[in-house]
Design an enzyme around this catalytic site. Structure first.
Site, PDB file in Angstrom:
ATOM      1  N   GLN A  82      -4.500  -1.835   9.439  1.00  8.91           N
ATOM      2  CA  GLN A  82      -4.594  -3.083   8.881  1.00  8.91           C
ATOM      3  C   GLN A  82      -6.000  -4.290   9.474  1.00  8.91           C
ATOM      4  OE1 GLN A  82      -3.343  -3.346   5.128  1.00  8.91           O
ATOM      5  NE2 GLN A  82      -4.453  -6.056   6.286  1.00  8.91           N
ATOM      6  N   LYS A  89       0.708  -1.587  -0.259  1.00  4.83           N
ATOM      7  CA  LYS A  89       0.218  -0.275   0.194  1.00  4.83           C
ATOM      8  C   LYS A  89       0.932   1.521  -0.377  1.00  4.83           C
ATOM      9  CE  LYS A  89      -3.673  -2.209   2.033  1.00  4.83           C
ATOM     10  NZ  LYS A  89      -4.089  -3.274   3.725  1.00  4.83           N
ATOM     11  N   ASP A 120     -11.696   2.634   4.217  1.00  5.60           N
ATOM     12  CA  ASP A 120     -11.183   1.817   3.852  1.00  5.60           C
ATOM     13  C   ASP A 120     -12.834   1.070   4.104  1.00  5.60           C
ATOM     14  OD1 ASP A 120      -9.464  -0.783   4.584  1.00  5.60           O
ATOM     15  OD2 ASP A 120      -9.089  -0.425   6.269  1.00  5.60           O
TER      16      ASP A 120
END
Ligand code: GUN
Length: 295
Positions: free
Chosen positions: A93, A49, A116
């Site tokens: 994450q 990422k 997200d």
């Protein structure tokens, strides 16, 4: 059988985003990446990422609290990022180490920085077909792969295998939406569904997101189906230098000859997830420059 090349499709998206970022006024978009502990898969995902952000011209800020951080301290760290005007997007994450209330952590992220798409508000906006929110990256990536591969879900039976917050539930909602490319007839099945093969065999488009290596076998797939394999499983392989190989939720050698289209693992859905994260980050920056009116 034709492969859906996620690397190629993600690369064209990334090129589009790079041009878009270059044309933005003011500072570049900034993405905060939070990785708690050092789970090896999470280490490699966060690195990927970070690399993709750099390629596009998105600034990243990496925060690596230890697995021993308390839930309260992690929430404070998120509060600081929420309040920081230099941060447009925040990603925590997943999976978090054992002991964390993951959904509570996802809800702590300000909805307007939740690139997200795991916050209650953003999941709700998917259900309400409100485009001002953020769609979770893997489901958004799956829809983009289908659209760019010429697969229209109207009139198709879409079977989603898996009901996770990150993939199964949101992708089912997206496939159902009343909009171009969607309008699918959707069945969601999961580990507690009796006679799974009877249902998966009905799928014109099968989305496998159950998290079990090579779970989907040839007899579970209708000939001519489109198969999207969301699994990224590390299975031990002593012949590899790393000691493992990556495999999807689909047994590729037996299933692929039956399909019209199938995504490989790696190189299918995975690269799209990262590309859609960048797309959401650019959207977060644009929204901070000119907030959307409330609907
Ligand atoms: N773990 C697996 N997929 C994802 C994702 O899209 N976002 C985050 N934060 N964690 C993940």
């Amino acid at each position: 059988m034709e492969l859906i090349d996620g690397n190629r499709i993600a690369a064209s998206l990334i090129a589009e985003l790079k041009a878009q970022v270059a044309a933005l006024p003011g500072r570049p978009p900034c993405l905060a990446l939070v990785r708690v502990g050092d789970d090896p898969a999470s280490v490699s995902y966060v690195r990927k990422k970070e690399q993709t952000a750099a390629e596009i011209g998105v600034t990243s800020r990496i925060l690596l609290p230890p697995a021993t951080i308390s839930q309260a301290d992690l929430c404070r760290l998120i509060d600081d990022l929420n309040a920081d005007p230099g941060v447009d997007g925040i990603l925590i994450q997943s999976p978090l180490p054992k002991g964390f209330d993951e959904v509570a952590v996802f809800r702590r992220v300000a909805p307007e920085k939740d690139v997200d798409g795991f916050h209650t508000v953003n999941l709700g906006k998917v259900a309400q077909e409100d485009d001002t929110g953020f769609v979770a990256c893997t489901p958004a990536g799956i829809m983009e792969l289908l659209a760019r591969s010429g697969v229209d879900l109207r009139g198709k039976h879409v079977v989603v295998l898996g009901r996770s917050l990150i993939v199964g539930k949101p992708v089912a909602l997206l496939a159902l939406q009343k909009r171009a490319g969607a309008n699918g007839t959707v069945t969601v099945c999961h580990s507690a569904t009796p006679d799974l093969p009877a249902l998966t065999r009905l799928a014109d488009v099968l989305i496998a997101a159950i998290g079990r290596p090579e779970f989907v076998t040839a007899e579970m797939v209708k000939p001519g189906a489109v198969v999207i394999d969301v699994g990224i499983n590390r299975v031990p392989d002593p012949t590899r230098k790393t000691g493992y190989r990556l495999t999807g939720d689909v047994h590729f050698p037996s299933v692929s000859p039956r399909c019209s289209l199938i995504t490989p693992v790696p190189g299918g859905v995975g690269p799209m997830t990262v590309a859609m994260l960048m797309k959401n980050t650019v959207k977060a920056r644009l929204l901070s420059l000119s907030p959307a009116p409330a609907r």
